[in-house]
Enzyme design. Structure first.
Site, PDB file in Angstrom:
ATOM      1  CE1 TYR A  10      -4.158   1.744   0.178  1.00  0.00           C
ATOM      2  CE2 TYR A  10      -2.862   3.278   1.485  1.00  0.00           C
ATOM      3  CZ  TYR A  10      -3.998   2.995   0.758  1.00  0.00           C
ATOM      4  OH  TYR A  10      -4.970   3.938   0.590  1.00  0.00           O
ATOM      5  CG  PHE A  70      -7.114  17.218 -24.671  1.00  0.00           C
ATOM      6  CD1 PHE A  70      -7.183  16.648 -25.939  1.00  0.00           C
ATOM      7  CD2 PHE A  70      -7.448  16.434 -23.577  1.00  0.00           C
ATOM      8  CE1 PHE A  70      -7.576  15.321 -26.097  1.00  0.00           C
ATOM      9  CE2 PHE A  70      -7.843  15.109 -23.734  1.00  0.00           C
ATOM     10  CZ  PHE A  70      -7.904  14.555 -25.003  1.00  0.00           C
ATOM     11  CB  THR A  71     -11.968  16.895 -24.262  1.00  0.00           C
ATOM     12  OG1 THR A  71     -11.036  15.817 -24.135  1.00  0.00           O
ATOM     13  CG2 THR A  71     -12.355  17.049 -25.727  1.00  0.00           C
ATOM     14  CG  ASP A 114      -1.425  17.642 -22.175  1.00  0.00           C
ATOM     15  OD1 ASP A 114      -0.822  16.556 -22.101  1.00  0.00           O
ATOM     16  OD2 ASP A 114      -2.635  17.724 -22.421  1.00  0.00           O
ATOM     17  CE  LYS A 137      -4.056   9.807 -24.853  1.00  0.00           C
ATOM     18  NZ  LYS A 137      -4.590  10.803 -23.948  1.00  0.00           N
ATOM     19  NE  ARG A 178     -10.650  14.411 -29.650  1.00  0.00           N
ATOM     20  CZ  ARG A 178     -11.355  14.037 -28.577  1.00  0.00           C
ATOM     21  NH1 ARG A 178     -12.624  14.353 -28.452  1.00  0.00           N
ATOM     22  NH2 ARG A 178     -10.798  13.332 -27.625  1.00  0.00           N
ATOM     23  CG  PHE A 187     -16.330  13.802 -26.749  1.00  0.00           C
ATOM     24  CD1 PHE A 187     -16.159  14.949 -25.986  1.00  0.00           C
ATOM     25  CD2 PHE A 187     -15.439  12.758 -26.585  1.00  0.00           C
ATOM     26  CE1 PHE A 187     -15.125  15.043 -25.067  1.00  0.00           C
ATOM     27  CE2 PHE A 187     -14.394  12.846 -25.670  1.00  0.00           C
ATOM     28  CZ  PHE A 187     -14.242  13.994 -24.909  1.00  0.00           C
TER      29      PHE A 187
HETATM   30  C1  LIG Z   1      -5.417  11.739 -23.557  1.00  0.00           C
HETATM   31  C2  LIG Z   1      -5.061  13.130 -23.300  1.00  0.00           C
HETATM   32  C3  LIG Z   1      -5.213  13.697 -22.029  1.00  0.00           C
HETATM   33  C4  LIG Z   1      -5.913  12.983 -20.885  1.00  0.00           C
HETATM   34  O1  LIG Z   1      -5.299  11.808 -20.544  1.00  0.00           O
HETATM   35  P1  LIG Z   1      -6.126  10.503 -20.044  1.00  0.00           P
HETATM   36  O2  LIG Z   1      -5.034   9.543 -19.741  1.00  0.00           O
HETATM   37  O3  LIG Z   1      -7.003  10.081 -21.170  1.00  0.00           O
HETATM   38  O4  LIG Z   1      -6.905  10.905 -18.854  1.00  0.00           O
HETATM   39  C5  LIG Z   1      -4.754  14.987 -21.850  1.00  0.00           C
HETATM   40  N1  LIG Z   1      -4.219  15.701 -22.847  1.00  0.00           N
HETATM   41  C6  LIG Z   1      -4.071  15.196 -24.084  1.00  0.00           C
HETATM   42  C7  LIG Z   1      -3.462  16.024 -25.154  1.00  0.00           C
HETATM   43  C8  LIG Z   1      -4.503  13.904 -24.354  1.00  0.00           C
HETATM   44  O5  LIG Z   1      -4.388  13.423 -25.598  1.00  0.00           O
END
Ligand SMILES: *Cc1c(COP(=O)(O)O)cnc(C)c1O
Length: 458
Positions: free
Chosen positions: A72, A124-125, A215, A258, A382, A449
């Protein structure tokens, strides 16, 4: 002639791709309300919905999963992740989170006061959602050319320093807690930011007492573009380019799903000791102990190993060039795509693809649905649906870019798959006159979306 490198790996585990008839796919698509997010993976032939968490892990990463220390507190996998994070990203502190938006939540809560402004190179969303939910107004300060899908520029993700200065003059630096600089810019088409731009942004920001957070979701892809396109970097290792990039930030949020080559995971980094103390206080509320942040020990191990693999020169060259190969085929056939081809995806320009459908009838959403019906290839919208509504006025955001994203998972598909997808897009382009727009049958109040449902509009 342009050449594309062969896959720099061999395949050890396979998963069959399922094929279905057009009638079956039409049925599936109707049941999913014409929203590709609501189609089951099982009903998809080639799945280009996202590059998020869809990576094929390496044998080393899978071996790493077996040495998960599921304590933990104080897991040895966290210590490994911390060491690798420091070595490759260069920040003093790392707070693991379950994925990127977990880190965005922490950053937004730690930095933003109601009434603040957070400028960024396109939104970004999830990032913008957390900024707005904490009381900030988002301001887009990306260069104008990023909103033009046909403008071919090497660093179309750059921040316009004049826009940044203008915002500082307008609202005052004290109202800008940080600049959110995305490398690369997902919604602009996976477009990179130059090293010179990062350096200049940091200089202007710090002169005004403003912090810079990256980011970093696709930072390694950005690093490769710097190597390929920016003067002075052709002979620098991607690993070293990445470290220099990060030296221009005060910290970063990361979606490990990613560029860290894992199926789940993320983190928040920073140099400031006081901010780290507060992040440790906050992470226990939303994610878990600061030494696991919502992840299993094995997930942190896979992410640490993935970080080291992500900067492998052969890996990243193939990654970028495979996407380019696919895009080049569409360009050669005259299909309208965002140019230049970005790092993680090829984006169809739905406004140019379907000029007979107005943006109010969601051309990109419809194009994604029809690509699935015709070929079994899954993509995502998008455009106006992803952009959502203004949180105060309730009006639809109307982005200039109305796109369908065909996102290439890492180390999953081959060039032959890219051929199939390109042929499907080309065929659909020839038949584009038959495609109609859509209307909502259900619209969720936030991040619509993901769960929205549609029907064919008259
Ligand atoms: C995917 C993404 C995020 C958010 O990450 P999650 O792992 O999906 O929560 C933030 N910024 C960008 C540019 C992304 O492509």
């Amino acid at each position: 002639m342009k050449t594309y490198p062969a896959e720099p790996f061999k395949i050890k585990v396979v998963e069959p791709c399922k094929t279905m008839t057009r009638e079956e796919r039409l049925e599936v698509c109707k049941k999913a309300g014409y929203n590709t997010f609501l189609i089951n993976s099982e009903d998809t032939y080639i799945d280009l919905l996202t590059d998020s968490g869809t990576t094929a892990m390496s044998d080393k990463q899978w071996a790493g999963m077996m040495i998960g220390d599921e304590a933990y507190a104080g897991s040895k996998n966290f210590l490994h992740l911390q060491e690798i994070g420091r070595e490759y990203y260069g920040f003093k502190h790392i707070v693991p989170t379950h994925q990127g938006r977990g880190a965005e939540n922490l950053l937004s809560r730690l930095m933003i006061k109601p009434g603040d402004y957070v400028p960024g190179n396109m939104y970004f969303t999830t990032t913008r959602y957390h900024q707005e939910a904490n009381g900030a107004a988002f301001r887009d300060i990306i260069i104008d050319e990023a909103h033009d899908s046909q403008k071919d520029l090497p660093f179309k993700g750059n921040i316009d320093l004049n826009k940044l200065q203008a915002l500082i003059d307008e609202v005052g630096a004290e109202k800008i807690p940080y600049i959110c600089l995305a490398v690369t810019v997902n919604l602009a088409g996976g477009q990179p930011v130059s090293m010179a731009n990062m350096r200049a942004v940091k200089e202007l920001a710090h002169k005004n007492g403003i912090k810079v957070f990256f980011d970093a979701t696709r930072c390694v892809e950005n690093a490769y573009f710097i190597k390929a396109r920016e003067e002075g970097y052709a002979n620098v290792l991607v690993k070293d380019i990445l470290k220099e990039m990060m030296s221009y930030a005060d910290g970063c949020t990361m979606s490990g799903k990613k560029d860290c080559l894992v199926n789940i995971g993320g983190f928040l980094c920073m140099n400031d000791d006081d901010m780290y103390t507060r992040a440790r206080e906050l992470v226990v509320v939303y994610e878990g102990m600061p030494s696991y942040g919502g992840l299993a020990g094995r997930d942190m191990e896979a992410m640490a190993i993935g970080i080291t693999e992500s900067v492998d020169e052969g890996y990243i060259e193939h990654r970028i060039k495979q996407v380019e190969y696919f895009g080049d085929k569409l360009i050669a056939a005259g299909v309208p795509v965002v140019q230049p081809i970005g790092g993680h995806a090829v984006f169809l320009d739905a406004k140019l693809f379907l000029p007979h459908i107005p943006q109010e009838k969601f051309p990109a959403q419809s194009l994604a649905a029809h690509l699935y019906i015709e070929s079994g290839v899954r993509s995502m919208e998008r455009g106006i649906i992803s952009a959502g509504r203004n949180i105060e006025t309730g009006e639809n955001h109307k982005p200039k870019l109305e796109l369908v994203r065909l996102t290439i998972p890492r180390r999953v598909y081959t060039y032959a798959h890219m051929d199939i997808v390109a042929d499907a897009c080309i065929k659909l382009y020839k038949d584009r006159g038959k495609i109609k727009g859509l209307k909502f049958t259900y619209e969720p109040p936030m991040l619509r979306f993901f769960n929205a449902r549609f029907d064919i509009a008259d």
